[in-house]
Design an enzyme around this catalytic site. Structure first.
Site, PDB file in Angstrom:
ATOM      1  N   LEU A  17      32.504  34.146  39.605  1.00  0.00           N
ATOM      2  CA  LEU A  17      31.198  33.814  39.600  1.00  0.00           C
ATOM      3  C   LEU A  17      31.035  34.351  38.078  1.00  0.00           C
ATOM      4  O   LEU A  17      29.626  33.635  37.777  1.00  0.00           O
ATOM      5  CB  LEU A  17      30.772  35.111  40.575  1.00  0.00           C
ATOM      6  CG  LEU A  17      31.948  35.216  42.683  1.00  0.00           C
ATOM      7  CD1 LEU A  17      30.990  35.789  42.541  1.00  0.00           C
ATOM      8  CD2 LEU A  17      31.485  34.065  42.988  1.00  0.00           C
ATOM      9  N   CYS A  84      27.882  41.134  37.166  1.00  0.00           N
ATOM     10  CA  CYS A  84      29.283  41.083  38.318  1.00  0.00           C
ATOM     11  C   CYS A  84      30.982  41.298  38.179  1.00  0.00           C
ATOM     12  O   CYS A  84      31.983  41.135  38.642  1.00  0.00           O
ATOM     13  CB  CYS A  84      29.225  38.883  37.437  1.00  0.00           C
ATOM     14  SG  CYS A  84      28.668  38.225  38.097  1.00  0.00           S
ATOM     15  N   TYR A 159      36.014  49.278  48.584  1.00  0.00           N
ATOM     16  CA  TYR A 159      35.346  47.572  48.927  1.00  0.00           C
ATOM     17  C   TYR A 159      33.957  47.982  49.266  1.00  0.00           C
ATOM     18  O   TYR A 159      32.481  47.551  48.226  1.00  0.00           O
ATOM     19  CB  TYR A 159      36.298  46.152  48.605  1.00  0.00           C
ATOM     20  CG  TYR A 159      35.158  45.194  48.723  1.00  0.00           C
ATOM     21  CD1 TYR A 159      35.189  45.430  46.389  1.00  0.00           C
ATOM     22  CD2 TYR A 159      34.770  44.462  48.742  1.00  0.00           C
ATOM     23  CE1 TYR A 159      34.589  43.987  46.340  1.00  0.00           C
ATOM     24  CE2 TYR A 159      34.060  42.904  48.527  1.00  0.00           C
ATOM     25  CZ  TYR A 159      34.138  42.551  46.965  1.00  0.00           C
ATOM     26  OH  TYR A 159      33.016  42.283  46.909  1.00  0.00           O
ATOM     27  N   THR A 194      37.460  31.944  44.692  1.00  0.00           N
ATOM     28  CA  THR A 194      37.657  32.385  43.277  1.00  0.00           C
ATOM     29  C   THR A 194      39.627  32.631  43.179  1.00  0.00           C
ATOM     30  O   THR A 194      40.437  32.156  43.956  1.00  0.00           O
ATOM     31  CB  THR A 194      37.254  33.815  42.913  1.00  0.00           C
ATOM     32  OG1 THR A 194      37.216  34.812  44.414  1.00  0.00           O
ATOM     33  CG2 THR A 194      35.436  33.715  43.324  1.00  0.00           C
TER      34      THR A 194
END
Length: 252
Positions: A17, A84, A159, A194
């Site tokens: 990203l 990012c 996370y 990704t």
């Protein structure tokens, strides 16, 4: 904000990203600095788009201060920051071998939340020295949250907590910086294409895609970059977290 010839910093800009966003900023005429952890990867990415590459642990206060000083010395004070940099290891709070090591939780929060705050504070401080444009704007900060901030799955406690913190940081920062003409917003991506997706087997990849309403595919880094550019250019986008998830609501 018109970003032509403005200074833009992208943390985690060497891949995924971040690199897509750094590329979009360069194409729009910005003078870009890529900040990432690994020196070789950072310099390789920077050379691809004629950007300044700086290796830095985003959560380290002294390293961040030194990196920001280098950016200002070589390019000038930033007008744009896109955060990012992040990591997404998955681990249960209570696993087969016992409770999660506290150091693992600390590492995720350190990179994702403290690293974001570190660069937000450093960039905002420098942005206050910019001359305001015709609308009174001095800078724009775009942070990266996640849909896991709202409905993290099992194994995403660290996370989800770190990205929840990023989401919660958005409004108070925007309110505080308003008097300086600095906007703050965040993007909460869903499942993006990704390196993490590349590591999945085809069976797992398809099973994940089947949970996405429409479009039924992984998001593209360029689509994240496009939203970041929209936030930067649109002065009314301030203080909000914008989901980029194809209507995905992750199940437990």
């Amino acid at each position: 904000m018109d970003i032509d010839n403005k200074v833009a910093v992208v943390t985690g800009g060497a891949s995924g990203l971040g690199f897509a966003t750094a590329s979009a900023l360069t194409e729009a005429g910005a003078r870009v600095a890529i900040v990432d952890l690994h020196p070789d990867r950072t310099q390789a990415a920077a050379s691809r788009i004629s950007a300044l590459g700086i290796s830095c642990d985003v959560a380290n206060a002294a390293a961040g201060q030194a990196a920001m000083s280098e950016i200002v010395d070589k390019l000038g004070a930033p007008h744009v920051l896109v955060n990012c940099a992040g990591i997404a290891p998955g681990k249960r709070i209570i696993g087969r071998s016992g409770p999660m090591d506290l150091e693992e939780f600390e590492r995720v929060v350190s990179v994702n939340l403290i690293g974001t705050f570190n660069w937000l504070r450093l960039a905002a401080h420098r942005m206050t020295t910019n001359a305001p444009d015709a609308t009174g704007e001095r800078g724009v900060i775009v942070n990266t949250a996640s849909v896991a901030a709202y409905e993290a799955q099992i194994g995403q406690a660290a996370y989800g907590a770190s990205k929840g913190g990023v989401a919660a940081l958005t409004l108070p920062a925007a309110r505080e910086f308003a008097s300086h003409g600095i906007r703050v917003a965040a993007i909460a991506p869903g499942l993006m294409g990704t390196a993490m997706v590349d590591a999945m087997t085809e069976e797992v990849r398809q099973a994940v895609i089947d949970t996405i309403p429409f479009p039924r595919r992984f998001g593209k880094p360029e689509e994240f970059a496009d939203l970041a550019m929209t936030i930067i250019r649109n002065p009314m986008m301030n203080g909000s977290v914008h989901r980029l998830d194809a209507a995905l609501r992750m199940q437990g």
